[in-house]
Scaffold this motif. Structure first.
Motif, mmCIF file in Angstrom:
data_model
loop_
_atom_site.group_PDB
_atom_site.id
_atom_site.type_symbol
_atom_site.label_atom_id
_atom_site.label_comp_id
_atom_site.label_asym_id
_atom_site.label_seq_id
_atom_site.Cartn_x
_atom_site.Cartn_y
_atom_site.Cartn_z
ATOM 1 N N LEU A 128 -19.188 0.623 41.877
ATOM 2 C CA LEU A 128 -19.959 0.338 40.662
ATOM 3 C C LEU A 128 -19.172 0.541 39.371
ATOM 4 O O LEU A 128 -19.706 0.305 38.287
ATOM 5 C CB LEU A 128 -21.243 1.188 40.601
ATOM 6 C CG LEU A 128 -22.264 0.970 41.723
ATOM 7 C CD1 LEU A 128 -23.490 1.856 41.490
ATOM 8 C CD2 LEU A 128 -22.693 -0.493 41.797
ATOM 9 N N ASN A 129 -17.919 0.970 39.445
ATOM 10 C CA ASN A 129 -17.159 1.215 38.212
ATOM 11 C C ASN A 129 -15.668 1.026 38.481
ATOM 12 O O ASN A 129 -15.012 1.902 39.056
ATOM 13 C CB ASN A 129 -17.422 2.631 37.692
ATOM 14 C CG ASN A 129 -16.675 2.907 36.390
ATOM 15 O OD1 ASN A 129 -16.108 1.999 35.775
ATOM 16 N ND2 ASN A 129 -16.653 4.156 35.981
ATOM 17 N N GLN A 130 -15.118 -0.112 38.040
ATOM 18 C CA GLN A 130 -13.705 -0.421 38.232
ATOM 19 C C GLN A 130 -12.853 -0.063 37.010
ATOM 20 O O GLN A 130 -11.640 -0.264 37.013
ATOM 21 C CB GLN A 130 -13.543 -1.909 38.532
ATOM 22 C CG GLN A 130 -14.205 -2.358 39.828
ATOM 23 C CD GLN A 130 -13.417 -1.942 41.048
ATOM 24 O OE1 GLN A 130 -12.195 -2.028 41.069
ATOM 25 N NE2 GLN A 130 -14.113 -1.480 42.075
ATOM 26 N N THR A 131 -13.465 0.493 35.976
ATOM 27 C CA THR A 131 -12.753 0.775 34.738
ATOM 28 C C THR A 131 -11.661 1.820 34.961
ATOM 29 O O THR A 131 -11.924 2.891 35.520
ATOM 30 C CB THR A 131 -13.733 1.305 33.663
ATOM 31 O OG1 THR A 131 -14.795 0.369 33.506
ATOM 32 C CG2 THR A 131 -13.012 1.496 32.339
ATOM 33 N N ARG A 136 -7.888 6.799 37.210
ATOM 34 C CA ARG A 136 -8.868 7.762 37.731
ATOM 35 C C ARG A 136 -8.508 8.199 39.144
ATOM 36 O O ARG A 136 -8.689 9.360 39.520
ATOM 37 C CB ARG A 136 -10.276 7.161 37.686
ATOM 38 C CG ARG A 136 -10.819 7.024 36.270
ATOM 39 C CD ARG A 136 -12.296 6.680 36.245
ATOM 40 N NE ARG A 136 -12.565 5.346 36.737
ATOM 41 C CZ ARG A 136 -13.365 5.056 37.752
ATOM 42 N NH1 ARG A 136 -13.972 6.028 38.403
ATOM 43 N NH2 ARG A 136 -13.570 3.802 38.122
#
Length: 282
Positions: A128-131, A136
């Motif tokens: 849900l979050n590829q940023t 990361r």
């Protein structure tokens, strides 16, 4: 003419790292490209790290320390940089992990972050979050360097059997992750037990948790929710979770039998197999 960004070394650990990298490089009389050639990275990457636009890695830091004779300065700083990039709610937990002499973990559905491979960690973090996923992931993996300390913590993990079957990232990622767990088989400081399905109702049904024990400070219990962490030294909570952990270890397979189960699942579920409609899965 080159326009050099002016960094405030007091703005953040990342800015301080970039400031020190540039200061030592210039003192050595090297351009960014020349330093990059020496350490086998691009000059562009050196520039991005110097201007705090890219995170350094431990490997990059070690190579620069060796090339510039910094006495290990950047390798010491990179741990602080990585920790500063964690979500604010998790930074205290990373500090607790770094200071603990003993870590006890129960994981109900996936491998603990301190044991994850790069691909597995990337898949978990990227849901849900590829940023900024690469950064990361690097930050998570950097936490594993606590096992490289002169006196690393004793780590004991009880892993529910379901985690071996929850396919995170595909067969190869899972095979590599289970292989990583097996790589600790002969390491007396990193111990992995599997809680089998056959255990039935067990003391960890309320969810995953960690226990952090220290040489002089009180034991901490850590639990986690969506986007938040909950460390506590409340004596009642610590007693309850310590008792739960004792029961989980007692119900889990032995270290030897746990390794045997992990190996069997890795080979039978994620090993090389022929799909009827595809090439062999390696």
């Amino acid at each position: 003419m080159n326009h050099i960004n002016t960094l405030d070394p007091g703005a953040s650990p990342l800015d301080y790292y970039g400031f020190e990298l540039r200061r030592h490089r210039e003192a050595a009389g090297l351009t960014q490209k020349q330093l990059g050639d020496i350490i086998n990275y691009t000059g562009s990457l050196v520039g991005q790290i110097e201007t705090a636009r890219k995170l350094p890695t431990p490997e990059f830091s070690e190579r620069v320390d060796a090339a510039l004779g910094t006495g290990g300065l950047l390798s010491r700083l990179v741990a602080l940089v990585m920790r500063s990039q964690l979500p604010a709610w998790f930074q205290q937990v990373a500090e607790l992990q770094a200071r603990a002499t003993e870590i006890y973990s129960f994981e109900a559905q996936m491998a603990h972050g301190l044991l994850q491979t790069p691909s597995y960690a990337s898949t978990v973090l990227g849901t849900l979050n590829q940023t900024d996923l690469d950064d990361r992931t690097a930050v998570r993996l950097a936490r594993q360097r606590i096992f490289e300390k002169e006196e690393p913590p004793v780590f004991w993990a009880v892993l529910f059997e379901a985690a071996l079957y929850l396919e995170i990232g595909g067969p190869k990622t899972m095979r590599d992750q289970l292989s990583r767990l097996l790589s600790f088989e002969n390491n007396p400081r990193i111990n992995i037990q599997v809680l089998p399905y056959s255990a039935g109702a067990h003391a960890g049904l309320q969810g995953s948790f960690d226990l952090y024990r220290f040489a002089a400070d009180p034991t901490i219990v850590y639990t986690e929710g969506y986007g938040s962490g909950h460390p506590t030294a409340n004596p009642d909570t610590v007693r309850d979770c310590s008792l739960r952990y004792d029961h989980l270890q007692a119900a889990a397979l032995s270290l030897r039998d746990s390794a045997g189960l992990i190996r069997r699942v890795m080979e039978e579920r994620y090993g090389e197999q022929l799909d009827a409609e595809r090439d062999p899965v390696a």
